[in-house]
Write a protein that holds these residues in place. Sequence first.
Motif, PDB file in Angstrom:
ATOM      1  N   LEU A  36       1.771   1.648   3.001  1.00  0.00           N
ATOM      2  CA  LEU A  36       2.061   1.085   4.310  1.00  0.00           C
ATOM      3  C   LEU A  36       2.784   2.047   5.233  1.00  0.00           C
ATOM      4  O   LEU A  36       3.245   1.674   6.292  1.00  0.00           O
ATOM      5  N   CYS A  37       2.910   3.299   4.800  1.00  0.00           N
ATOM      6  CA  CYS A  37       3.599   4.285   5.634  1.00  0.00           C
ATOM      7  C   CYS A  37       2.793   4.526   6.896  1.00  0.00           C
ATOM      8  O   CYS A  37       1.595   4.729   6.840  1.00  0.00           O
ATOM      9  N   GLU A  88       3.510  -7.375   7.057  1.00  0.00           N
ATOM     10  CA  GLU A  88       2.354  -6.526   6.730  1.00  0.00           C
ATOM     11  C   GLU A  88       1.420  -7.248   5.750  1.00  0.00           C
ATOM     12  O   GLU A  88       0.498  -6.655   5.213  1.00  0.00           O
ATOM     13  N   GLY A  89       1.741  -8.513   5.461  1.00  0.00           N
ATOM     14  CA  GLY A  89       0.903  -9.285   4.547  1.00  0.00           C
ATOM     15  C   GLY A  89       1.268  -9.142   3.081  1.00  0.00           C
ATOM     16  O   GLY A  89       0.499  -9.505   2.197  1.00  0.00           O
ATOM     17  N   LEU A 149      13.105   0.146   0.562  1.00  0.00           N
ATOM     18  CA  LEU A 149      12.080  -0.229   1.532  1.00  0.00           C
ATOM     19  C   LEU A 149      11.072   0.906   1.729  1.00  0.00           C
ATOM     20  O   LEU A 149       9.858   0.688   1.690  1.00  0.00           O
ATOM     21  N   GLU A 150      11.574   2.123   1.907  1.00  0.00           N
ATOM     22  CA  GLU A 150      10.685   3.275   2.111  1.00  0.00           C
ATOM     23  C   GLU A 150       9.782   3.487   0.905  1.00  0.00           C
ATOM     24  O   GLU A 150       8.590   3.751   1.044  1.00  0.00           O
ATOM     25  N   LYS A 151      10.362   3.388  -0.293  1.00  0.00           N
ATOM     26  CA  LYS A 151       9.580   3.586  -1.520  1.00  0.00           C
ATOM     27  C   LYS A 151       8.508   2.509  -1.628  1.00  0.00           C
ATOM     28  O   LYS A 151       7.370   2.788  -1.997  1.00  0.00           O
ATOM     29  N   SER A 152       8.861   1.275  -1.276  1.00  0.00           N
ATOM     30  CA  SER A 152       7.898   0.171  -1.336  1.00  0.00           C
ATOM     31  C   SER A 152       6.730   0.432  -0.395  1.00  0.00           C
ATOM     32  O   SER A 152       5.564   0.258  -0.766  1.00  0.00           O
ATOM     33  N   LYS A 153       7.042   0.864   0.810  1.00  0.00           N
ATOM     34  CA  LYS A 153       5.981   1.166   1.787  1.00  0.00           C
ATOM     35  C   LYS A 153       5.075   2.274   1.272  1.00  0.00           C
ATOM     36  O   LYS A 153       3.856   2.214   1.401  1.00  0.00           O
ATOM     37  N   GLN A 154       5.702   3.281   0.679  1.00  0.00           N
ATOM     38  CA  GLN A 154       4.952   4.422   0.150  1.00  0.00           C
ATOM     39  C   GLN A 154       3.992   3.967  -0.958  1.00  0.00           C
ATOM     40  O   GLN A 154       2.808   4.284  -0.934  1.00  0.00           O
TER      41      GLN A 154
END
Length: 129
Positions: free
Chosen positions: A125-126, A28-29, A116-121
């Motif tokens: 990136l969600c 995702e960069g 991982l989910e928290k990082s995306k949030q």
Amino acid sequence: MTQKILIVDDEPNILILMEQVLEELEDEGVELLTARNGEEALETIKTEKPNLVFLDVMMPKMSGLQVCQIVKQDLQMNDIYIAILTAKGQEFDKQKGIEVGADLYLTKPFRPKEVLEKSKQVLGLCKNI
């Protein structure tokens, strides 16, 4: 603009594990940065200005709590999301983390999916379906 995640831990195995957990974000960069002690973490935060920092508490040279306090209170870098990642799971320890300005307090052993989910949030990136 490239988003950055800084992983700070003096334990090489944790650094490797965290990099493995978060490596899919590189697609995702997102750039993954690491630091092995509090001083190195602080320098990296000042120069790289990561969006998200996973910060261990018990480290050489400067504790994660000290780093967090300097970043949030002294430098007023409130746009940096700091997640304390530590083996210290007592309520007292969590309270200390919140007091110095941590945005999130996770205890080890952590669940990789949660990280991982928290990082995306945090990085926005969600995938909204």
